[in-house]
Design an enzyme around this catalytic site. Sequence first.
Site, PDB file in Angstrom:
ATOM      1  CB  THR A  39      -0.896   0.002   1.263  1.00  0.00           C
ATOM      2  OG1 THR A  39      -1.522   1.268   1.404  1.00  0.00           O
ATOM      3  CG2 THR A  39      -0.092  -0.240   2.541  1.00  0.00           C
ATOM      4  CG  ASP A  40      -1.134   4.986  -1.054  1.00  0.00           C
ATOM      5  OD1 ASP A  40      -1.702   4.386  -0.118  1.00  0.00           O
ATOM      6  OD2 ASP A  40      -1.720   5.827  -1.767  1.00  0.00           O
ATOM      7  CD  GLU A  41      -3.432   3.664   4.476  1.00  0.00           C
ATOM      8  OE1 GLU A  41      -3.187   3.589   5.686  1.00  0.00           O
ATOM      9  OE2 GLU A  41      -4.581   3.718   4.023  1.00  0.00           O
TER      10      GLU A  41
ATOM     11  CE1 TYR B 126      -3.457  -2.592   5.705  1.00  0.00           C
ATOM     12  CE2 TYR B 126      -3.302  -0.242   5.201  1.00  0.00           C
ATOM     13  CZ  TYR B 126      -3.363  -1.564   4.780  1.00  0.00           C
ATOM     14  OH  TYR B 126      -3.306  -1.857   3.436  1.00  0.00           O
TER      15      TYR B 126
ATOM     16  CE  LYS C  59      -0.057  -4.531   3.028  1.00  0.00           C
ATOM     17  NZ  LYS C  59      -0.392  -5.884   2.476  1.00  0.00           N
TER      18      LYS C  59
HETATM   19  P1  NAD Z   1      -9.754  -7.202   2.104  1.00  0.00           P
HETATM   20  O1  NAD Z   1      -9.801  -6.954   3.570  1.00  0.00           O
HETATM   21  O2  NAD Z   1     -10.956  -6.921   1.278  1.00  0.00           O
HETATM   22  O3  NAD Z   1      -9.362  -8.730   1.825  1.00  0.00           O
HETATM   23  C1  NAD Z   1      -8.387  -9.412   2.575  1.00  0.00           C
HETATM   24  C2  NAD Z   1      -8.545 -10.911   2.323  1.00  0.00           C
HETATM   25  O4  NAD Z   1      -7.508 -11.591   3.046  1.00  0.00           O
HETATM   26  C3  NAD Z   1      -9.880 -11.484   2.804  1.00  0.00           C
HETATM   27  O5  NAD Z   1     -10.413 -12.365   1.830  1.00  0.00           O
HETATM   28  C4  NAD Z   1      -9.507 -12.245   4.077  1.00  0.00           C
HETATM   29  O6  NAD Z   1     -10.347 -13.358   4.329  1.00  0.00           O
HETATM   30  C5  NAD Z   1      -8.077 -12.672   3.760  1.00  0.00           C
HETATM   31  N1  NAD Z   1      -7.277 -12.889   4.976  1.00  0.00           N
HETATM   32  C6  NAD Z   1      -7.143 -12.043   6.021  1.00  0.00           C
HETATM   33  N2  NAD Z   1      -6.334 -12.592   6.961  1.00  0.00           N
HETATM   34  C7  NAD Z   1      -5.939 -13.796   6.454  1.00  0.00           C
HETATM   35  C8  NAD Z   1      -5.082 -14.826   6.937  1.00  0.00           C
HETATM   36  N3  NAD Z   1      -4.478 -14.739   8.124  1.00  0.00           N
HETATM   37  N4  NAD Z   1      -4.878 -15.915   6.156  1.00  0.00           N
HETATM   38  C9  NAD Z   1      -5.485 -16.016   4.948  1.00  0.00           C
HETATM   39  N5  NAD Z   1      -6.326 -15.086   4.458  1.00  0.00           N
HETATM   40  C10 NAD Z   1      -6.543 -13.990   5.203  1.00  0.00           C
HETATM   41  O7  NAD Z   1      -8.501  -6.390   1.590  1.00  0.00           O
HETATM   42  P2  NAD Z   1      -8.244  -5.715   0.157  1.00  0.00           P
HETATM   43  O8  NAD Z   1      -8.740  -4.330   0.203  1.00  0.00           O
HETATM   44  O9  NAD Z   1      -8.713  -6.631  -0.912  1.00  0.00           O
HETATM   45  O10 NAD Z   1      -6.648  -5.649   0.167  1.00  0.00           O
HETATM   46  C11 NAD Z   1      -5.878  -6.714  -0.384  1.00  0.00           C
HETATM   47  C12 NAD Z   1      -4.410  -6.372  -0.262  1.00  0.00           C
HETATM   48  O11 NAD Z   1      -4.131  -5.183  -0.988  1.00  0.00           O
HETATM   49  C13 NAD Z   1      -3.942  -6.119   1.168  1.00  0.00           C
HETATM   50  O12 NAD Z   1      -2.659  -6.660   1.314  1.00  0.00           O
HETATM   51  C14 NAD Z   1      -3.914  -4.611   1.275  1.00  0.00           C
HETATM   52  O13 NAD Z   1      -2.952  -4.191   2.234  1.00  0.00           O
HETATM   53  C15 NAD Z   1      -3.502  -4.234  -0.128  1.00  0.00           C
HETATM   54  N6  NAD Z   1      -3.965  -2.895  -0.591  1.00  0.00           N
HETATM   55  C16 NAD Z   1      -5.275  -2.536  -0.486  1.00  0.00           C
HETATM   56  C17 NAD Z   1      -5.701  -1.311  -0.985  1.00  0.00           C
HETATM   57  C18 NAD Z   1      -7.140  -0.877  -0.927  1.00  0.00           C
HETATM   58  O14 NAD Z   1      -7.444   0.275  -1.255  1.00  0.00           O
HETATM   59  N7  NAD Z   1      -8.083  -1.735  -0.534  1.00  0.00           N
HETATM   60  C19 NAD Z   1      -4.769  -0.457  -1.582  1.00  0.00           C
HETATM   61  C20 NAD Z   1      -3.428  -0.852  -1.655  1.00  0.00           C
HETATM   62  C21 NAD Z   1      -3.051  -2.088  -1.166  1.00  0.00           C
HETATM   63  O1  DAU Z   2      -4.123   4.026   0.419  1.00  0.00           O
HETATM   64  C1  DAU Z   2      -4.333   2.646   0.328  1.00  0.00           C
HETATM   65  C2  DAU Z   2      -5.201   2.199   1.484  1.00  0.00           C
HETATM   66  O2  DAU Z   2      -6.514   2.666   1.217  1.00  0.00           O
HETATM   67  C3  DAU Z   2      -5.201   0.687   1.690  1.00  0.00           C
HETATM   68  O3  DAU Z   2      -3.916   0.255   2.028  1.00  0.00           O
HETATM   69  C4  DAU Z   2      -6.195   0.287   2.795  1.00  0.00           C
HETATM   70  O4  DAU Z   2      -6.262  -1.126   2.894  1.00  0.00           O
HETATM   71  C5  DAU Z   2      -7.563   0.834   2.421  1.00  0.00           C
HETATM   72  O5  DAU Z   2      -8.487   0.552   3.463  1.00  0.00           O
HETATM   73  C6  DAU Z   2      -7.495   2.344   2.178  1.00  0.00           C
HETATM   74  O6  DAU Z   2      -7.197   3.039   3.419  1.00  0.00           O
HETATM   75  P1  DAU Z   2      -7.948   4.397   3.813  1.00  0.00           P
HETATM   76  O7  DAU Z   2      -7.879   4.565   5.267  1.00  0.00           O
HETATM   77  O8  DAU Z   2      -7.483   5.522   2.960  1.00  0.00           O
HETATM   78  O9  DAU Z   2      -9.439   4.006   3.321  1.00  0.00           O
HETATM   79  P2  DAU Z   2     -10.875   4.254   3.993  1.00  0.00           P
HETATM   80  O10 DAU Z   2     -11.883   3.860   2.962  1.00  0.00           O
HETATM   81  O11 DAU Z   2     -10.998   3.660   5.352  1.00  0.00           O
HETATM   82  O12 DAU Z   2     -10.910   5.832   4.152  1.00  0.00           O
HETATM   83  C7  DAU Z   2     -10.699   6.676   3.041  1.00  0.00           C
HETATM   84  C8  DAU Z   2     -10.692   8.103   3.574  1.00  0.00           C
HETATM   85  O13 DAU Z   2     -12.010   8.447   4.017  1.00  0.00           O
HETATM   86  C9  DAU Z   2      -9.801   8.308   4.784  1.00  0.00           C
HETATM   87  O14 DAU Z   2      -9.235   9.612   4.710  1.00  0.00           O
HETATM   88  C10 DAU Z   2     -10.747   8.208   5.967  1.00  0.00           C
HETATM   89  C11 DAU Z   2     -12.037   8.774   5.399  1.00  0.00           C
HETATM   90  N1  DAU Z   2     -13.294   8.223   5.938  1.00  0.00           N
HETATM   91  C12 DAU Z   2     -13.448   6.879   5.960  1.00  0.00           C
HETATM   92  C13 DAU Z   2     -14.636   6.333   6.411  1.00  0.00           C
HETATM   93  C14 DAU Z   2     -14.831   4.826   6.474  1.00  0.00           C
HETATM   94  C15 DAU Z   2     -14.323   9.092   6.322  1.00  0.00           C
HETATM   95  O15 DAU Z   2     -14.148  10.314   6.268  1.00  0.00           O
HETATM   96  N2  DAU Z   2     -15.492   8.547   6.752  1.00  0.00           N
HETATM   97  C16 DAU Z   2     -15.691   7.201   6.838  1.00  0.00           C
HETATM   98  O16 DAU Z   2     -16.789   6.762   7.264  1.00  0.00           O
END
Ligand code: NAD
Ligand code: DAU
Length: 362
Positions: free
Chosen positions: A133-135, A159, A163
């Site tokens: 992630t970019d975080e 989180y 990562k």
């Molecule tokens: P998600 O929470 O939707 O999915 C995570 C999946 O991993 C689920 O299916 C869960 O059952 C599985 N899982 C969790 N713990 C596990 C374990 N111990 N063993 C096996 N499986 C397990 O997450 P996502 O949003 O699809 O993110 C996927 C990946 O991409 C993550 O590594 C996250 O850090 C990364 N990522 C997410 C975003 C985003 O915006 N969602 C952006 C950049 C990177």
């Molecule tokens: O940047 C990549 C990341 O993006 C991933 O690594 C994470 O897995 C993914 O969850 C996401 O993280 P964020 O914290 O940016 O996503 P989230 O959807 O939780 O929140 C997006 C933005 O909106 C953040 O600034 C918090 C804000 N927010 C979120 C929620 C749920 C609100 O203002 N209100 C809300 O109810």
Amino acid sequence: MKIAITGGAGFIGSALVRYLLANTDHHLLNIDALTYSGNLHSLPDAADHPRYQFSQTNICDAEKLATLFATFRPNAIMHLAAESHVDRSIDGAGAFIQTNMVGTFTLLQCALEYWRALDSTEAQSFRFQHISTDEVYGDLAPDAAPFTEQAPYAPSSPYAASKAAADHLVRAWHRTHGLPVLLSNCSNNYGPYHFPEKLIPHIILNALAARPLPLYGDGKQVRDWLYVDDHATALYRVLTQGKPGQTYNIGGNAQQTNLQVVEAICALLEELAPEKPTSLAHYRDLIEFVADRPGHDRRYAIDAGKIAAELGWTPAHSFQQGLRKTVRWYLQNKPWWRAVLSGNYRLERLGTGPAKSATQEA
Ligand code: NAD
Ligand code: DAU
């Protein structure tokens, strides 16, 4: 290829599985523990697909991973399994340390042992791809240039720290042991099958129910949004064309404040779902500013120049196109999110869920 995908029942993992089944001939093994965010209903066409297998396995279970690798014999591992929600990591970091750090270590060690036993041709083409992630780069000042792959690590939330730790482990297994790894750090994804704890689906579903639309703090935090199917194509491009040991930043080139995102969703709903459940005049009237997230990063933005220049990948969707598709998808797929909101998707996994579990007991 035979590709083992961890986290393939999650939001991004399921998009990747759907993409690979539809657009390649590869055989897939989905390794997923099915935590609260794993949902086999996000893979409606996979269960009976001849090139798909599922195993309900925790990535901290070394013995089970070793058996799965020995029987499936992957040419590549794409590692997406993680605890992914920042707010949950603030409420309780334990699962994040366990899955994101211990789980990644366990997977790396199993992959290393498996890789060492391959013949030299297979070992040379094997890849361990880590999805991050970019975080990990932390807070970006309002006028600062977007994150490149050289940006220093400065994670803010539990989180992001977990990562970052995982990224370091993956690089260490490459540098020390020679494991052929690939890494990518991506910005915020959005799109179909997104668990409704995250901003965009949370806002869509709350608006449809005429519930408040919570914006943390002043709502001016900036995120760089990428449509999830574009992330899937980027990950496949990195897998097939990326150089071992390299990191690629992936982003949507679509910086938006959270307020802009929520207002855009409200405008789309006015157009696509004009009949509101109550006497509400406008969806945007539901916006409420609430207490800020502790340690909230003000801005993220990705410079995706390297993946564009070296691997020829750019996103296919603008934010406007992707958001329209997403809002439409939620309007047209109520059974999926109603089951998520009611918790029924979790009950089904214990009984006769839709998954084929050929390797379930492996
Ligand atoms: P998600 O929470 O939707 O999915 C995570 C999946 O991993 C689920 O299916 C869960 O059952 C599985 N899982 C969790 N713990 C596990 C374990 N111990 N063993 C096996 N499986 C397990 O997450 P996502 O949003 O699809 O993110 C996927 C990946 O991409 C993550 O590594 C996250 O850090 C990364 N990522 C997410 C975003 C985003 O915006 N969602 C952006 C950049 C990177
Ligand atoms: O940047 C990549 C990341 O993006 C991933 O690594 C994470 O897995 C993914 O969850 C996401 O993280 P964020 O914290 O940016 O996503 P989230 O959807 O939780 O929140 C997006 C933005 O909106 C953040 O600034 C918090 C804000 N927010 C979120 C929620 C749920 C609100 O203002 N209100 C809300 O109810």
